[in-house]
Design an enzyme around this catalytic site. Sequence first.
Site, PDB file in Angstrom:
ATOM      1  N   ARG A  15       0.834  -1.197   0.000  1.00  0.00           N
ATOM      2  CA  ARG A  15       0.000   0.000   0.000  1.00  0.00           C
ATOM      3  C   ARG A  15       0.877   1.258   0.000  1.00  0.00           C
ATOM      4  NH1 ARG A  15      -3.542  -1.484   5.170  1.00  0.00           N
ATOM      5  NH2 ARG A  15      -1.539  -2.394   5.703  1.00  0.00           N
ATOM      6  N   LYS A  75       2.566   1.546   7.268  1.00  0.00           N
ATOM      7  CA  LYS A  75       3.020   0.719   8.382  1.00  0.00           C
ATOM      8  C   LYS A  75       3.981   1.489   9.277  1.00  0.00           C
ATOM      9  CE  LYS A  75       1.706  -3.313   8.531  1.00  0.00           C
ATOM     10  NZ  LYS A  75       0.450  -3.696   9.209  1.00  0.00           N
ATOM     11  N   TYR A  94       0.096   3.845  10.871  1.00  0.00           N
ATOM     12  CA  TYR A  94      -0.182   2.791  11.863  1.00  0.00           C
ATOM     13  C   TYR A  94       1.103   2.573  12.655  1.00  0.00           C
ATOM     14  CZ  TYR A  94      -4.440   1.236   9.362  1.00  0.00           C
ATOM     15  OH  TYR A  94      -5.683   1.158   8.781  1.00  0.00           O
ATOM     16  N   HIS A  96       0.871   0.651  16.196  1.00  0.00           N
ATOM     17  CA  HIS A  96       0.676  -0.513  17.070  1.00  0.00           C
ATOM     18  C   HIS A  96       1.800  -0.617  18.094  1.00  0.00           C
ATOM     19  CE1 HIS A  96      -2.810  -1.874  14.824  1.00  0.00           C
ATOM     20  NE2 HIS A  96      -2.136  -1.650  13.714  1.00  0.00           N
ATOM     21  N   GLU A 118      -4.349   3.840  14.368  1.00  0.00           N
ATOM     22  CA  GLU A 118      -5.220   2.865  15.054  1.00  0.00           C
ATOM     23  C   GLU A 118      -5.866   3.404  16.316  1.00  0.00           C
ATOM     24  OE1 GLU A 118      -1.957   2.529  14.682  1.00  0.00           O
ATOM     25  OE2 GLU A 118      -1.027   2.099  16.616  1.00  0.00           O
ATOM     26  N   ASP A 270      -5.297 -11.602  13.866  1.00  0.00           N
ATOM     27  CA  ASP A 270      -4.393 -10.558  14.392  1.00  0.00           C
ATOM     28  C   ASP A 270      -4.630 -10.313  15.881  1.00  0.00           C
ATOM     29  OD1 ASP A 270      -6.874  -9.432  13.878  1.00  0.00           O
ATOM     30  OD2 ASP A 270      -6.066  -7.492  13.300  1.00  0.00           O
TER      31      ASP A 270
HETATM   32  N1  LIG Z   1      -6.641 -10.587   9.216  1.00  0.00           N
HETATM   33  C1  LIG Z   1      -6.736  -9.357   8.748  1.00  0.00           C
HETATM   34  O1  LIG Z   1      -6.093  -9.007   7.754  1.00  0.00           O
HETATM   35  C2  LIG Z   1      -7.656  -8.364   9.401  1.00  0.00           C
HETATM   36  C3  LIG Z   1      -8.002  -7.175   8.751  1.00  0.00           C
HETATM   37  C4  LIG Z   1      -8.908  -6.312   9.376  1.00  0.00           C
HETATM   38  C5  LIG Z   1      -9.436  -6.642  10.635  1.00  0.00           C
HETATM   39  N2  LIG Z   1      -9.042  -7.803  11.247  1.00  0.00           N
HETATM   40  C6  LIG Z   1      -9.567  -8.239  12.569  1.00  0.00           C
HETATM   41  O2  LIG Z   1     -10.894  -8.737  12.458  1.00  0.00           O
HETATM   42  C7  LIG Z   1     -11.488  -8.721  13.754  1.00  0.00           C
HETATM   43  C8  LIG Z   1     -12.902  -8.159  13.684  1.00  0.00           C
HETATM   44  O3  LIG Z   1     -12.832  -6.769  13.391  1.00  0.00           O
HETATM   45  P1  LIG Z   1     -14.143  -5.865  13.282  1.00  0.00           P
HETATM   46  O4  LIG Z   1     -13.672  -4.538  12.764  1.00  0.00           O
HETATM   47  O5  LIG Z   1     -15.206  -6.582  12.540  1.00  0.00           O
HETATM   48  O6  LIG Z   1     -14.560  -5.729  14.809  1.00  0.00           O
HETATM   49  P2  LIG Z   1     -15.983  -5.214  15.347  1.00  0.00           P
HETATM   50  O7  LIG Z   1     -15.726  -4.702  16.723  1.00  0.00           O
HETATM   51  O8  LIG Z   1     -16.657  -4.336  14.354  1.00  0.00           O
HETATM   52  O9  LIG Z   1     -16.856  -6.549  15.444  1.00  0.00           O
HETATM   53  C9  LIG Z   1     -16.617  -7.573  16.367  1.00  0.00           C
HETATM   54  C10 LIG Z   1     -17.931  -8.250  16.699  1.00  0.00           C
HETATM   55  O10 LIG Z   1     -17.632  -9.431  17.468  1.00  0.00           O
HETATM   56  C11 LIG Z   1     -18.712  -9.597  18.343  1.00  0.00           C
HETATM   57  N3  LIG Z   1     -18.347 -10.556  19.386  1.00  0.00           N
HETATM   58  C12 LIG Z   1     -17.581 -10.409  20.479  1.00  0.00           C
HETATM   59  N4  LIG Z   1     -17.521 -11.553  21.179  1.00  0.00           N
HETATM   60  C13 LIG Z   1     -18.263 -12.454  20.501  1.00  0.00           C
HETATM   61  C14 LIG Z   1     -18.604 -13.817  20.717  1.00  0.00           C
HETATM   62  N5  LIG Z   1     -18.172 -14.502  21.788  1.00  0.00           N
HETATM   63  N6  LIG Z   1     -19.391 -14.438  19.805  1.00  0.00           N
HETATM   64  C15 LIG Z   1     -19.835 -13.769  18.731  1.00  0.00           C
HETATM   65  N7  LIG Z   1     -19.571 -12.490  18.480  1.00  0.00           N
HETATM   66  C16 LIG Z   1     -18.797 -11.850  19.350  1.00  0.00           C
HETATM   67  C17 LIG Z   1     -18.982  -8.191  18.844  1.00  0.00           C
HETATM   68  O11 LIG Z   1     -20.258  -8.077  19.466  1.00  0.00           O
HETATM   69  C18 LIG Z   1     -18.875  -7.388  17.555  1.00  0.00           C
HETATM   70  O12 LIG Z   1     -20.121  -7.243  16.908  1.00  0.00           O
HETATM   71  C19 LIG Z   1     -10.527  -7.890  14.619  1.00  0.00           C
HETATM   72  O13 LIG Z   1      -9.720  -8.755  15.390  1.00  0.00           O
HETATM   73  C20 LIG Z   1      -9.689  -7.147  13.607  1.00  0.00           C
HETATM   74  O14 LIG Z   1      -8.434  -6.768  14.116  1.00  0.00           O
HETATM   75  C21 LIG Z   1      -8.152  -8.657  10.649  1.00  0.00           C
END
Ligand SMILES: NC(=O)c1ccc[n+]([C@@H]2O[C@H](COP(=O)([O-])OP(=O)(O)OC[C@H]3O[C@@H](n4cnc5c(N)ncnc54)[C@H](O)[C@@H]3O)[C@@H](O)[C@H]2O)c1
Length: 370
Positions: A15, A75, A94, A96, A118, A270
Amino acid sequence: MIIGVPKEIKNNENRVALTPAGVTELRKHGHTVYVQAEAGKSSGFTDDQYTQAGASILPTIEEVYGIAEMIIKVKEPIESEYPLIKENQLLFTYFHFASSEPLTHAMIGRKAVCLAYETVEKTDRSLPLLVPMSEVAGRMAIQEGAKYLEKPMGGFGILLGGVAGVKPANVLVLGGGIVGTQSAKMAAGLGANVTIVDISLARLRYLEDIMPANVDTVMSNEYNIRELIQSANLIIGGVLIPGAKAPSLITRDMLKLMKPGTVMVDVAIDQGGCFETSKATTHEHPIYEVDGVVHYCVANMPGAVPYTSTLALTNATLPYALQLANQGWKQACSANEELRKGLNVVHGKVVFKGVAEAWHLPYTDVKELF
Ligand SMILES: NC(=O)c1ccc[n+]([C@@H]2O[C@H](COP(=O)([O-])OP(=O)(O)OC[C@H]3O[C@@H](n4cnc5c(N)ncnc54)[C@H](O)[C@@H]3O)[C@@H](O)[C@H]2O)c1
């Protein structure tokens, strides 16, 4: 203000922090923009496009850091960049910090002003500079899941949408936040049967209202998840408990209940992942198998679609970058609480509580800066 955009040098980061459109906006407000040669190449932007938008191209990263009052990046700076950072220089990227002690100490030592994407936070507690990457990852999770469901890729061999006379696939989405909502929309659009589980009844109510008819909502608990995984073909992990490790909603013993060739995409990797058997993978080696279940656990999913990710990220960062450039960081952060929450390390002082606590460093209240 003089703004510098270095080329990202972290492994596999394609990016760039500013698009030619962003250059035009900054120029319109009277700012000077220097972009390192080929900084936008992997995102599909040429040096010529930047020049036409009004930027000057500099051949080396040293020149970009050397001339800029504000550095806009994607980053966190890596070790070779530390010595290039100047006292008082504003870094908007970012960071972190809570996951890297060496980076924290390095930025304290450089006495720069570190404003982290973040931790920029809106009054409703949402994180506007993290949302776009969750949107990308959530949508991509279905694309990747569909691919690995193909037989030659190790999957069950089912088409998400089915065809006339053949049932579509079942997609289970754990967590109905940003990632989960985008995943559910994509899967539903392809014709799959989708179930979203979440612990928030208010969230489920909202999703029930806005989602198409092929999306169901179910309360998240172990009993329901055990039942749902038995018929699922694709499972997306998108739960988040802010500031904590993701809960293991699917344990190793539960894999035996699932059909061989089921695909699980753990977007929450993550934060440690929400399947017990998850371990982080890379775009080079994205999947592995446990008990016949395909696991996809790439920690930096948006990195695979840099064009979309760059545009999504810069759409969100540019308004803040403009405020910083127009007013200077002090004025902009004192006028705008959202930006102020982004300040982490300023002139050698840690002004973000979580970072001070993570590394047992003295904490200075951000208000003392103004
Ligand atoms: N791998 C990647 O490249 C990448 C990229 C972007 C985001 N992410 C990660 O994805 C994850 C989700 O991000 P988001 O922006 O959607 O978060 P968010 O806060 O918008 O959504 C999380 C949801 O999880 C729910 N939740 C919590 N505990 C729960 C449980 N026990 N059962 C069911 N649901 C539950 C919450 O109520 C909430 O609605 C984060 O860890 C974020 O860092 C990873």
